[in-house]
Design a protein around this motif. Sequence first.
Motif, PDB file in Angstrom:
ATOM      1  N   GLY A 136       0.951  -1.320  -0.254  1.00 51.74           N
ATOM      2  CA  GLY A 136      -0.113  -0.099   0.092  1.00 51.74           C
ATOM      3  C   GLY A 136       0.880   1.199   0.057  1.00 51.74           C
ATOM      4  N   TRP A 137       0.191   2.461   0.471  1.00 56.69           N
ATOM      5  CA  TRP A 137       0.992   3.556   0.609  1.00 56.69           C
ATOM      6  C   TRP A 137       1.136   4.041   2.148  1.00 56.69           C
ATOM      7  N   THR A 164      -4.296   7.338  -5.582  1.00 57.04           N
ATOM      8  CA  THR A 164      -3.725   6.354  -4.854  1.00 57.04           C
ATOM      9  C   THR A 164      -4.745   5.405  -4.326  1.00 57.04           C
ATOM     10  N   TYR A 166      -5.777   5.933  -1.487  1.00 65.76           N
ATOM     11  CA  TYR A 166      -5.218   5.809   0.144  1.00 65.76           C
ATOM     12  C   TYR A 166      -5.902   6.571   0.973  1.00 65.76           C
ATOM     13  N   ARG A 306      -7.482   1.873  -0.445  1.00 61.64           N
ATOM     14  CA  ARG A 306      -8.096   1.614   0.871  1.00 61.64           C
ATOM     15  C   ARG A 306      -9.500   1.975   0.620  1.00 61.64           C
TER      16      ARG A 306
END
Length: 371
Positions: A136-137, A164, A166, A306
């Motif tokens: 992930g980030w 992203t 995120y 996410r």
Amino acid sequence: MPDMPPFLLERYFARYEFQARFLLSASDCESLTQREVLDLASPEALGLWENLALGYTESAGHPRLREAVAGLYRTIQPEDVLVAAPEEAILLAMLALLSPGDEVVVLEPAYQSLHEIARWIGCRVHAWRLAPESGGWALDLDGLKSLLSKKPRLLVVNFPNNPTGYLPARGEFAAILQMAERSGVTVFSDEMYRGLEYSPDQQLPAACDRIENCLSLSGMSKAYSLPGLRIGWLATRSRALLEKIRALKDYTTICSSAPSEILSIAALGAGEQILARNQRIIQDNLEAASACFARRADLFTWYPPRAGSVAFPAWNGAEDVGAFCQRMVAEQGVMVVPGSLFDGGDGHFRIGLGRRNFREALARFESALPK
Ligand SMILES: Cc1ncc(COP(=O)(O)O)c(C=O)c1O
């Protein structure tokens, strides 16, 4: 004033959006038709639609729309809302807040206008980068602390993040807002993808509900899948700032489109239903995307989003990511947006998870990959 640099992402879309057969990178969810929106409308909203006079409307937004928007927040009153097209709201807010020489901190990678307008105004823009890490980030809160020590005028964040996907944990978001509040910086919180979380407990509070020195941006384009309405809004408890921005709207659109305001009222009345529909589409597409990138782990690194309707995998093939995207659209009619259109996104490309033909587009994409 210097020339405004071209908006790379929008130019890329202008070139391919209405030509490519498949859009694998669109950030919005499958659009609703006007008929679908009217079918969801309450009797009151239908009455407004049927009796609509096509005159100018109230500059700050239709009172019923501001009321519906305020209902999406905990602390926001209708008077704390300014209706404008989302992109217009970004421009007007930056013009109202920033002066040449100001320091601005922007979470990156980001949608270009979130940093470009500040740079054009003559500000010093500092990137606060999301770092790719396995699975992930990651946010660098220490990095933010040191950037805030420069006493910037503005901190720009965007969660769920484009490109992203995120989304920080609630505690992390609270820490960001607390640091911002302590430093005295104004926060511009782009919440265009809020409502597209993958489970209800993930949803962050709107920044404007948490701190006063802040603007939350949202709108109908992404989570509510109605970008053609061109309706968005800013919400803040800082009424002086909101009035300054509203005064600038007199130089852009003066007021928003009357039919779009009414369709927005109708759609927000069925907001939960629309969000649930879009969440289902995204979940289904996410499953297909994860499986595809797992099958071709030799070519891609998958960074699972996410929340939201976009993701930002890395391309590890031999050719440059720009050339790869170019080949996909030219040979396969599949539009894929290279990460270079987002500051700091080199090596990555964006995929959009909100469209109903995603699986078909992905199959076409996968079939054209090097064996
Ligand atoms: C993060 C973000 N903010 C703002 C916007 C602007 O929204 P609109 O295109 O509806 O003006 C976009 C559009 O892609 C976006 O991704």
